[in-house]
Design an enzyme around this catalytic site. Structure first.
Site, PDB file in Angstrom:
ATOM      1  N   HIS A 138       0.821  -1.201   0.000  1.00 29.57           N
ATOM      2  CA  HIS A 138       0.000   0.000   0.000  1.00 29.57           C
ATOM      3  C   HIS A 138       0.866   1.267   0.000  1.00 29.57           C
ATOM      4  CE1 HIS A 138      -3.682   2.279   0.701  1.00 29.57           C
ATOM      5  NE2 HIS A 138      -2.944   3.060   1.478  1.00 29.57           N
TER       6      HIS A 138
ATOM      7  N   HIS B 216       3.072   6.096  -1.715  1.00 27.84           N
ATOM      8  CA  HIS B 216       3.734   7.237  -1.084  1.00 27.84           C
ATOM      9  C   HIS B 216       5.251   7.130  -1.172  1.00 27.84           C
ATOM     10  CE1 HIS B 216      -0.066   8.673   0.513  1.00 27.84           C
ATOM     11  NE2 HIS B 216      -0.332   7.450   0.911  1.00 27.84           N
TER      12      HIS B 216
ATOM     13  N   LYS C 233      -4.723   9.743  -8.415  1.00 29.55           N
ATOM     14  CA  LYS C 233      -4.403   9.993  -7.007  1.00 29.55           C
ATOM     15  C   LYS C 233      -4.640  11.484  -6.806  1.00 29.55           C
ATOM     16  CE  LYS C 233      -2.495   9.109  -2.925  1.00 29.55           C
ATOM     17  NZ  LYS C 233      -3.019   8.160  -1.947  1.00 29.55           N
TER      18      LYS C 233
END
Length: 292
Positions: free
Chosen positions: A165, A181, A227
């Site tokens: 993730h 990220h 995103k």
């Protein structure tokens, strides 16, 4: 106001930052081109399904204009990069973890626990009785937090992990990008043509980004998903992020932890999944104290 535990954690993060020997230097080891502010071309609406036509107006120039890739030969970087292609990005698709992938996960953990940043983090966690002193047991703990699979919302089968993730990124319903990220994954995916950088994000309170800051909020599309707003460290080593996020996860029950280090006041968002795993974690830049 910073609470005492945050102050103590800040001191640790400062030490980890100071010892991040593999961190890249902005303008020297890499260069980014911030271009315009996101939202100008996106209509500012995350759910806007008609975004696809708009990106052409901005010319869709890449975020990264240069990265010195010899850095990727460093042990922790190369071990990290080998993990990035091990995942099925769509949530709901069960992950099949092969023995080779398990071995790659272990190789990555073996490499990072030898680094100064992880050694500092480990020592501190042992002092706080939050991690086992034995290195093998510590690696097992890291494996459980980051690599053990769990079922994300709406899925009946294990289809996700903290590592996937946060560092690799996932898609939900193929239209929305969740997680994602990490700057190395962003750079490599951009190089493959899978990323369309849409500009940086700022709020009324957030500091203006620039090419030399190591934290950036941005908007991008990945493959077919968008995103709307993501926040990432840029140019730091994989071991720095691993050390920082593991510290926040284990030391704080709060899902938002404030830390100060270098010139940055940062909120680390860290969602726990079943208290055993990392759900998501990322930095939010609150304030930048100009170097004197």
């Amino acid at each position: 106001m910073m609470i005492e535990s945050d102050r103590e954690l800040s001191a640790m993060v400062q030490e980890i930052w100071d010892n991040d020997v593999n961190r890249l230097k902005p303008g020297e080891d890499y260069r980014i081109s911030l271009q315009g502010k996101a939202g100008d071309s996106m209509g500012g609406n995350d759910d806007n399904e008609n975004n696809d036509n708009d990106s052409s107006e901005r010319g869709g120039l890449p975020l990264f204009t240069f990265v010195n890739e010899t850095i990727f030969k460093k042990e922790t970087f190369s071990a990290f990069i080998s993990l990035l292609d091990n995942y099925e990005s769509d949530t709901g698709e069960p992950e099949i973890v092969t023995p080779e992938e398990v071995a790659e996960n272990h190789r990555f953990l073996d490499a990072i626990v030898q680094t100064p940043t992880m050694k500092i983090a480990h020592k501190y966690l042992v002092e706080k009785q939050l991690s086992p002193q034995d290195e093998t047991e510590f690696k097992e703990q890291l494996y459980r937090i980051w690599f053990e699979l769990y079922a994300r919302r709406g899925s009946s089968r294990p289809d996700s992990s903290g590592f996937e993730h946060v560092f690799v990124g996932e898609t939900r319903g193929r239209r929305t990008v969740i997680g994602f990220h990490n700057w190395i994954q962003l750079y490599l995916q951009e190089k493959l043509g899978h990323i369309d950088y849409k500009g940086y994000s700022v709020t009324a309170h957030s500091p203006q980004p620039d090419e030399n800051k190591h934290i950036l909020a941005l908007q991008f599309s990945w493959k077919d998903g968008i995103k709307p707003k993501g926040s990432i460290f840029i140019g730091v080593s994989p071991e720095f992020e691993f050390a920082l996020y593991t510290l926040c996860f284990l030391t704080s029950p709060n899902e938002r932890v404030k830390v100060q280090f270098s010139f940055y006041d940062v909120e680390i968002v860290c969602h726990h999944y079943n208290q055993k795993h990392i759900g998501t974690t990322y930095p939010v830049l609150l304030r930048y104290r100009k170097p004197q």
